[in-house]
Design a protein around this motif. Structure first.
Motif, short mmCIF file in Angstrom:
data_model
loop_
_atom_site.label_atom_id
_atom_site.label_comp_id
_atom_site.label_asym_id
_atom_site.label_seq_id
_atom_site.Cartn_x
_atom_site.Cartn_y
_atom_site.Cartn_z
N LYS A 243 30.19 -13.94 80.11
CA LYS A 243 31.23 -14.42 81.22
C LYS A 243 31.53 -12.97 81.86
CE LYS A 243 32.23 -18.69 80.13
NZ LYS A 243 32.02 -19.82 81.21
N LEU A 244 31.61 -12.05 81.10
CA LEU A 244 31.89 -10.51 81.86
C LEU A 244 30.89 -10.13 82.96
CD1 LEU A 244 33.64 -8.49 79.35
CD2 LEU A 244 34.74 -9.12 81.20
N ASP A 246 28.72 -12.36 84.10
CA ASP A 246 28.84 -13.57 85.48
C ASP A 246 30.10 -13.24 86.44
OD1 ASP A 246 26.35 -14.75 84.19
OD2 ASP A 246 27.72 -16.33 83.24
N SER A 247 31.04 -12.83 85.81
CA SER A 247 32.32 -12.62 86.78
C SER A 247 31.97 -11.56 87.72
CB SER A 247 33.41 -12.27 85.92
OG SER A 247 33.39 -11.00 85.15
N GLU A 248 30.98 -10.49 87.55
CA GLU A 248 30.84 -9.61 88.30
C GLU A 248 29.82 -10.01 89.38
OE1 GLU A 248 32.25 -6.16 88.26
OE2 GLU A 248 33.34 -7.61 87.31
N GLY A 249 29.03 -11.02 89.26
CA GLY A 249 27.96 -11.76 90.34
C GLY A 249 27.26 -10.42 90.55
N TYR A 353 33.30 -1.80 81.48
CA TYR A 353 34.17 -2.80 80.67
C TYR A 353 33.88 -2.71 79.21
CZ TYR A 353 35.17 -4.99 85.30
OH TYR A 353 35.60 -5.43 86.61
N PRO A 381 38.19 -14.15 80.29
CA PRO A 381 37.36 -15.19 80.93
C PRO A 381 37.22 -16.40 80.23
CG PRO A 381 35.77 -13.30 80.67
CD PRO A 381 37.03 -12.73 80.16
N LYS A 384 39.76 -19.13 80.78
CA LYS A 384 39.74 -19.86 81.78
C LYS A 384 38.84 -21.28 82.00
CE LYS A 384 39.80 -15.75 85.18
NZ LYS A 384 39.20 -15.07 86.13
N ASP A 385 37.97 -21.17 80.86
CA ASP A 385 37.20 -22.42 80.31
C ASP A 385 37.70 -22.62 79.13
OD1 ASP A 385 36.02 -22.00 82.92
OD2 ASP A 385 34.44 -20.83 82.25
#
Length: 511
Positions: A243-244, A246-249, A353, A381, A384-385
């Motif tokens: 998730k971390l 993916d959050s950075e894209g 991170y 993160p 959030k889900d």
């Protein structure tokens, strides 16, 4: 602004530096190169990623340009804590010494002794080695250190963490006391301070940043992680890592993921690959060829994620690492400084991170105390889900075992053993001192009147035998005691066979 041309380096070295694309030295280079060229001992303290390797390679090449090495007697010695760092130092020498005729040898584990012996026999100007392999060659009589003019100890604090300090002290004793010593470290532990006071003579101390500080251009953050269940901690932690990422894209072009244990390095790499992320592991248990192949793929951009132990935390220079993820909080606070120093190198920005579980809070507090600044907390993160209330079964979900239920057996009412036997209606009364032979009809009537036998009734305990003998001697039928011992084990039934009740003389006559 100071330029390399102002540092009095040799013209051939300056030409190689210019071809490498460097114009201005870093603060540690500008401070360490001039006293090194003067022949003084140097103690360099700077955070990782500031160019410490060039601080000793450039002056060494300039000073070694004149002279020639003899067989088995290197003119200079560079000690590194890991194979990867030693190989990187060798690459730096190749880059900066390409216009100077200098020979070098790399002594690290995972390579044949024979090949290394052949290089040493020819004579080398620069010997780059890890402490263990260097001492192996020395003990085999293949190497002499009495000709060392310049000795360099790189990443000294890492040497301390890996237990190499006794080896370093021994190697210092094998080299001449007239040598020039260049000592570099990112942190200064008390043991490191003791060694510098012992083996360095009036060193020029260059400290371009406070010891154990982090780069201001690195964005830091920590996620305080608490698993929903203890047996799901590992899988949920790996899910949080994804998730971390993916959050950075697109900002996360590549990353190094650090784990404390080698087994976790393999598990995390396998998990990332399973979920569509390009990752490979690197740690001390892998073959040297595999480790170098993985590093080359990561440097060239063919590999996006490098899952590593602390073998990759010190000195490895990959200029374009965008992110560092600490899957585990390091056990030593100093390792945090080195780990996040793999990003934000050479003036670039970076992101680091970390995931902190409940058992890591003590080590995390030590990190904040060392760097003297709080690490910003990030939102988890996973919150959030949220997971659905009812989970569906999957291959990864643990299967619950059915609970065992015990049924308690209701105890039977038992009369005390010493209770007086009650007469059975079906059994005839017997007078004392008389023996009544039992016929088959009598035995059948007694069988109908006897109580239910307990399970396993064919065996008879010792106490039952003694009790039966006592009853026979008194002329009592065994059925009289049947109710008194409901649950006692009985052997031949509660009736008394006729041949037993007969006297010895009667049996002899009947026979």
């Amino acid at each position: 602004m100071t330029k390399f041309s102002d540092l009095k380096l040799g013209p051939k070295v300056l030409k190689a530096v210019d071809e490498a694309g460097y114009e201005s030295p870093t603060p540690i280079q500008a401070g360490a190169i001039p006293p090194a060229l003067e022949g003084r001992d140097v103690l360099g303290i700077a955070q990782t990623g500031t160019g410490k390797t060039a601080s000793f390679t450039l002056p060494m090449i300039s000073m070694l340009a004149r002279g020639r090495a003899r067989a088995r007697m290197p003119r200079s010695l560079v000690l590194c804590p890991t194979r990867e760092l030693a190989a990187q130092v060798a690459e730096n020498f190749d880059t900066y010494a390409k216009h100077v005729k200098l020979t070098k040898a790399l002594l690290i584990g995972g390579v044949s002794f024979k090949e290394q012996d052949m290089l040493i026999d020819r004579g080398v100007d620069v010997l780059i080695a890890t402490p263990g392999r260097l001492l192996d060659h020395f003990e085999r009589g293949k190497l002499l250190l009495t000709g060392v003019q310049i000795m360099v100890v790189d990443e000294a604090d890492r040497m301390l963490d890996m237990g190499f300090i006794p080896d370093i002290e021994r190697i210092f004793g094998l080299t001449p006391f007239t040598r020039q010593t260049l000592f570099f470290s990112a942190t200064m532990a008390p043991e490191i301070e003791r060694i510098t006071n012992t083996f360095l003579s009036a060193p020029a101390r260059i400290e371009v940043a406070r010891a154990a500080t982090t780069n201001d251009k690195i964005t830091q953050g920590v996620v305080m992680f608490k698993p929903s269940r203890k047996d799901r901690a590992s899988s949920e932690k790996r899910n949080l890592l994804r998730k971390l990422i993916d959050s950075e894209g697109e900002k996360c072009t590549n990353a190094i993921i650090f784990c404390n244990r080698k087994s976790d390095v393999d598990i995390v790499a396998k998990s990332l690959n399973k979920n569509g992320y390009d990752a490979s592991p690197i740690h001390g248990d892998l073959d040297q060829s595999k480790r170098m192949e993985t590093l080359d793929a990561f440097r060239s951009g063919k590999l996006r994620f490098l899952c590593a132990s602390d073998v990759a935390a010190r000195g490895l220079d990959v200029p374009n690492v965008s992110h560092v993820f600490n899957f585990d909080v390091p056990g030593h606070a100093e390792d945090y400084v080195h780990r996040i120093g793999r990003t934000g190198r050479a003036g670039r920005t970076g992101t680091a991170y970390m995931i902190c579980g409940p058992s890591d809070e003590k080590n995390f507090d030590a990190i904040e105390a060392l760097v003297q600044q709080p690490v910003p907390r990030l939102e988890n993160p996973l919150k959030k889900d949220p997971a659905p209330a009812v989970e569906t079964k999957s291959d990864d979900a643990p299967t619950e075992k059915p609970k065992r239920t015990r049924t308690r057996r209701k105890p039977r009412d038992e009369k005390p053993v010493d209770a007086k036997p009650e007469a059975v209606d079906a059994a005839p009364a017997v007078q004392e001192d008389t023996v009544v032979p039992t016929t088959e009809a009598t035995a059948l009537s007694q069988d109908d009147a006897k109580p239910n036998r307990s399970r396993g009734g064919r065996g008879r305990g010792k106490g039952d035998n003694n009790n039966a003998h006592g009853n026979h001697a008194n002329g009592n039928n065994t059925t009289g005691n049947a109710k008194a011992r409901d649950n006692r084990v009985v052997g031949m039934g509660d009736h008394l066979p006729g041949f037993i009740a007969m006297s010895f003389d009667e049996r002899r006559e009947a026979g």
